[in-house]
Design an enzyme around this catalytic site. Sequence first.
Site, PDB file in Angstrom:
ATOM      1  N   HIS A  56       8.231 -34.237 -18.144  1.00 17.80           N
ATOM      2  CA  HIS A  56       7.281 -34.732 -19.144  1.00 17.80           C
ATOM      3  C   HIS A  56       7.507 -36.232 -19.384  1.00 17.80           C
ATOM      4  O   HIS A  56       8.633 -36.712 -19.295  1.00 17.80           O
ATOM      5  CB  HIS A  56       7.472 -34.003 -20.475  1.00 17.80           C
ATOM      6  CG  HIS A  56       7.400 -32.518 -20.359  1.00 17.80           C
ATOM      7  ND1 HIS A  56       6.272 -31.851 -19.946  1.00 17.80           N
ATOM      8  CD2 HIS A  56       8.333 -31.563 -20.593  1.00 17.80           C
ATOM      9  CE1 HIS A  56       6.527 -30.540 -19.941  1.00 17.80           C
ATOM     10  NE2 HIS A  56       7.761 -30.335 -20.321  1.00 17.80           N
TER      11      HIS A  56
ATOM     12  N   GLU B  45      12.100 -32.073 -25.522  1.00 17.50           N
ATOM     13  CA  GLU B  45      12.166 -30.686 -25.969  1.00 17.50           C
ATOM     14  C   GLU B  45      13.609 -30.213 -25.974  1.00 17.50           C
ATOM     15  O   GLU B  45      14.516 -30.913 -25.489  1.00 17.50           O
ATOM     16  CB  GLU B  45      11.317 -29.795 -25.053  1.00 17.50           C
ATOM     17  CG  GLU B  45      11.757 -29.777 -23.601  1.00 17.50           C
ATOM     18  CD  GLU B  45      10.741 -29.070 -22.696  1.00 17.50           C
ATOM     19  OE1 GLU B  45       9.676 -29.649 -22.424  1.00 17.50           O
ATOM     20  OE2 GLU B  45      11.033 -27.940 -22.264  1.00 17.50           O
TER      21      GLU B  45
ATOM     22  N   ARG C 204       3.786 -31.430 -12.832  1.00 17.62           N
ATOM     23  CA  ARG C 204       4.394 -30.355 -12.040  1.00 17.62           C
ATOM     24  C   ARG C 204       4.864 -30.921 -10.702  1.00 17.62           C
ATOM     25  O   ARG C 204       4.107 -31.593 -10.007  1.00 17.62           O
ATOM     26  CB  ARG C 204       3.353 -29.249 -11.850  1.00 17.62           C
ATOM     27  CG  ARG C 204       3.932 -27.926 -11.447  1.00 17.62           C
ATOM     28  CD  ARG C 204       2.859 -26.831 -11.400  1.00 17.62           C
ATOM     29  NE  ARG C 204       2.433 -26.394 -12.724  1.00 17.62           N
ATOM     30  CZ  ARG C 204       1.157 -26.376 -13.127  1.00 17.62           C
ATOM     31  NH1 ARG C 204       0.191 -26.778 -12.336  1.00 17.62           N
ATOM     32  NH2 ARG C 204       0.869 -25.956 -14.338  1.00 17.62           N
TER      33      ARG C 204
END
Lengths: 274, 45
Positions: A100, A118, A195
Amino acid sequence: MYKEPIFLQPKFQERIWGGKKLHTEFNYTIPNDQTGEAWVISAHPNGPSVIKNGPLAGKTLADAWNDHGELFNKSKDNHEEYPLLVKILDANDDLSVQVHPNDTYACEVEGVPYGKTECWYVLSAEPGAELVIGHHAKTKDELTAMVENQNWDTFLRRVKVTAGDFVYVPSGTIHAIGKGIVILETQQSSDITYRVYDYDRTDSVGNKRELHLDRAIEVTEVPHQDADKEQSVSTVHQLTVKKLVEEKYFTVYHWHLFGQASELKLNQDFLQLV
Amino acid sequence: MIDGEATLTVDGKTFEVEKGSHFILPHGLSDYDLSGDAEFIVSHV
């Protein structure tokens, strides 16, 4: 306005790697047997939680944030979006290897306010279950070559996990949650994913999911640095509080209640309990 | 809540919470009590 907690209805997301554990382990009513994610505290437009009780029942958390900032001690000149998102993920199969962006890249390239740092608390893991966290490339050129040549076994850094493990995943970290893991994710409220590798999987109609190699290579930190965080523990009455991480975007704790804890004070602008 | 059962008391009202419950304690909430056997993951900005 609220003299009580704000309970939320989760938003479920179907994923090709999802399963049934959000029902069997958490008793949620899930939409199907490939339910990958429960967005349990979310004001993100891709899956906002709905308030279950009190004067704002039926409204979304995003509505509450926008129209009732006093519930979050939000200053009048803060026009940003609700900052955090909490999910429970059931990895019945491997999640794609991904990365990310940070806030600056997300804002400049994607036009959204938040990148995605995260962290994960492992709720359960089957024996031998693994995560990908980081990579073994020493330079950007080496990283580019390993990705383009698909040297996944050399490139990816794999770590075995068990229930109770905690992992901090700053933006720019290559990662993947492996098969057999149920995880609680606390993150910035962002849904931007680049991805890198999806195991050449296809969906029910034979399509592969899109890869985003150029952007992934651009935002990945090289070399990988493991983010070991000091964890402090304190006990108040019969509540043990372990601080898992205190970083720029969030502070996360594990609370273990084993009896009574009285007159607890809310010292923060607002507190999320999952 | 990630495990167990608990009772949350705020402002004279009680709320039974269990594994799978999740909620926000909003700004200005008075002191609160928890009792039970339970585990939570708790977060703030």
